[in-house]
Structures are given as structure tokens and as C-alpha cells.
Design an enzyme around this catalytic site. Sequence first.
Site, mmCIF file in Angstrom:
data_model
loop_
_atom_site.group_PDB
_atom_site.id
_atom_site.type_symbol
_atom_site.label_atom_id
_atom_site.label_comp_id
_atom_site.label_asym_id
_atom_site.label_seq_id
_atom_site.Cartn_x
_atom_site.Cartn_y
_atom_site.Cartn_z
ATOM 1 C CB SER A 110 -0.937 0.012 1.203
ATOM 2 O OG SER A 110 -1.973 -0.902 0.986
ATOM 3 C CE LYS A 140 -3.856 0.454 -0.997
ATOM 4 N NZ LYS A 140 -4.535 0.080 0.257
ATOM 5 C CE1 TYR A 188 -4.360 -1.609 -4.458
ATOM 6 C CE2 TYR A 188 -5.129 -3.879 -4.367
ATOM 7 C CZ TYR A 188 -4.706 -2.728 -3.730
ATOM 8 O OH TYR A 188 -4.620 -2.700 -2.356
ATOM 9 C CE1 TYR A 220 -3.968 0.735 4.882
ATOM 10 C CE2 TYR A 220 -2.448 -0.055 6.539
ATOM 11 C CZ TYR A 220 -2.819 0.055 5.227
ATOM 12 O OH TYR A 220 -2.068 -0.505 4.262
ATOM 13 C CB VAL A 246 0.115 -5.661 4.451
ATOM 14 C CG1 VAL A 246 -1.126 -5.005 5.019
ATOM 15 C CG2 VAL A 246 -0.052 -6.015 2.994
HETATM 16 N N1 GLU Z 1 -2.031 -5.703 -1.803
HETATM 17 C C1 GLU Z 1 -2.564 -5.517 -0.489
HETATM 18 C C2 GLU Z 1 -4.066 -5.714 -0.529
HETATM 19 O O1 GLU Z 1 -4.706 -5.150 -1.334
HETATM 20 C C3 GLU Z 1 -2.207 -4.170 0.033
HETATM 21 C C4 GLU Z 1 -2.731 -3.902 1.398
HETATM 22 C C5 GLU Z 1 -1.844 -3.021 2.216
HETATM 23 O O2 GLU Z 1 -0.628 -2.904 2.043
HETATM 24 O O3 GLU Z 1 -2.428 -2.400 3.108
HETATM 25 O O4 GLU Z 1 -4.614 -6.456 0.224
#
Ligand code: GLU
Length: 412
Positions: free
Chosen positions: A77, A80, A202, A254, A272
Site C-alpha cells: 500500500s 497508493k 492494482y 489506516y 502490509v
Molecule cells: N495488496 C494488499 C491488498 O490489497 C495491500 C494492502 C496493504 O498494504 O495495506 O490487500
Amino acid sequence: MNSTANERTVDEHDVDPVAAALSLLLDAHRDDTSGALADYIPELATVDPDGFGIALTSVHGRTAHAGDARTPFTIQSVSKPFVYALAACELGIDEVARHVGFEPSGEPFNAISLDAATGRPANPLINAGAIVTSALVGGGDAEERFDRVRAFLSACAGRDLDVDEAVYASEDATGDRNRALAHLARSAGVLRQPVDDATEVYFRQCSLVVTTEDLSVMAATLANGGVNPVTEATVMSERVATVTLAIMTTCGMYDHSGAWMARVGLPAKSGVGGGIVAVNPSQFGIGVYSPRLDEYGNSIRGSDVLQSLSERFELHVFDHPDRPRSPIVRADDHTGEHGDELTLVVRGELDLISAEEVVAFLREWAATRTAGTIHVDASGVSRVREVARRLLTATIERLRATGFAVTIDGTV
Ligand code: GLU
């Protein structure tokens, strides 16, 4: 002192004090083995849980690092905000905002968080918003769109980034929740691509491989107004960098984002995979890596190291500087053959408040006189914001209209 310069080891000469301080920070948190690897993407659970690294890149383009700063891991993430920046560069901030909002969701990263009225995901940093955002990039097929994503993130990092195919396959195989989010966004009319194309791009973007050094350069690119301070390439506009940082400030960690800003005070984004980027605008970017996560999906040691760093080095973005900086470096006031004369030397960036300081100084000087000569030396001014230009021009015009001769060196 008993030792002479000759007795010192080469290492002592070479020690980078910033790297040494980063290394001490890692040491303070090294023994914390709490938390767990993300395992809902099975391939993520195969990494070495003890990896621990940090890197800091200043807006001057120098990087200091400590620990496993060159260990590769997947960006997840942390991609993003950068993909948001790419979409905003391509479509404009307002057009992107028609598809995805700016509000913190206060919910976990994979929440079903679509606005009841508009169908828009709350922000581009939760999964629903990130899938919608990356589907805005480019105009061709999934391959063309991912090439753009990869090229943009590589430009931010200053080197070519590649996909970890095993992690990609693992995300694809277990990505039903993300597909469900994409279907919901598609049915609400905010997802611009078919679901499978959108999730493919994605998942690939999340599977790009980076190191903490890469993350620190990417973060420093945001800190530096969109110019990569190492390669000096302009990657995004200053405005897009500002808005991206604003979104990271409110939504980056988050449903822990509020406490994060209060305690650490650096816009950040976690993933993550165990990576976190943090930014001190106009100063530096940081990357940290430690793959054991807390219940919010944030790296535990990574978060703690950033909190210690912020406290010990006093880096909270809302900390108050010693005293406001004045743009006036010299003011010479004397009586010459043509009456009273003032030479005002100003330097640096002229924004609203620094221009107000100059304007107030000039008005005060003129208030006690009916005529005189003012010379403004602005040759050392690095940039004049539009608002400053307007304030200064209006003041100079007014002074001239009331009998003062004003000359200017440089541009205001
Ligand atoms: N590829 C992970 C997902 O979409 C990223 C989530 C993250 O890093 O928070 O579940």
C-alpha cells in the site's frame, strides 16, 4: 585528549552522524518481536520476519541509512499515494476527486467504504479507493496502464522497479475481497476499467519490489515538491505533491491515522509488506522496513522507530520554529545629498508573511517622512509567490505616488 589524528581509525573519519543516529534508533527497537507477518497474501508470510532497516533522504539529495536498508520487499500500500499522484498528474485533482474522495474512512484498509450517495470510495489510500485510482491511469489496456504506474514509481525512486511475480500470483490467487470491492465500485459507476483489468494493475503495483532506500527517495520526492532530489527529475507538479501529502496526513495509517499525526506528526503511508514512508515537507523523506504488523496492518517496529525519531530529533511537522524567519537581511538608513535614503536587502522566498514583513518595514519608514529614496535589493530572492508580488507592487506604487523614489534590484 590522548589520541592524535593519526591514531584514529578510518571508520571514525567516515562515520556519517545521521546514519549513526539512525543505527542507534534501530538498536533501541531491535528486540521487539511482537506482531505478525501478513499472511492473507500467503507469499508475504515467507519473508524473514527480522528484517529491519531505515533510510533518510534529504531534499538536498543525500541518503543516510542503517540496518537492512537494501533488503528487497514488496511495496504494497505504500504505492497508493504515488499512484494517486500519477492519476492527479494525468487527469487533474478535480477529475480524480469525482471518482475518489479526500476523507479519512476511520476503517480498516480493506473496508467496504463507498459513499452511499456518490458511490465514491472515501479516499485513495484504502483498497477500494486505490483500485479506483489506479484504474484512472492511462488510456490503454492493463499492460499499458501498469507500464505507466511502474515508470512513475520508478521515477520517484530514481531507479527501475520490478514486480515480484510470486507475490503478484499470490495476491491474484487470494484477491477475492479486492475484486469484490472493485465490483462494488464498478456498479456505482466510479471504476473506469473492467474489474479484472483494474485488479491486475492494482495487484502488480502492490507487488513492485523496493528497498527502504528506494522508499526514502520516493518520500523525499514528495518532500521536495515533486522533484526527485537525487536524479533532479521533475516527477509531479508541486500542487500534486502538496495534495498527496495532505491525503497521507489524514488517511495514511489506516484507522490509526489520527493518533499517528498527534504522536509522530509526519505524513506517512504504510503497507502490509512492512514498509512505511514518512515525509517532513521541504526537509526529508524516510523509508523504514520491518515486516511484523500490528492489528491495523502497520509495521510495529517501523512505527515505533518513526515515533522515536520524531520525538528525539524534534521532527513533528507542527513543531514551532525558534522565531519567524525574516526576509530582511540588512536595512541601511542614512541621509544623503538627496535627502533620506533607505537600502533594504531582502533574500529567500517571498510568501505572504515575508512580504508582509517587508511591506510593514517600508510603510513604517515612509510614515515619518514626506519624501526620500528607497532602494530594494532583491537580487538574493529565490522565489516570489504571486500574493507577495501583489503586496509588494501595490506598496511600491503607493510609495511612488506619495513622493518616494523607489528602485529595485532583481525581481519582485
Ligand atoms: N495488496 C494488499 C491488498 O490489497 C495491500 C494492502 C496493504 O498494504 O495495506 O490487500
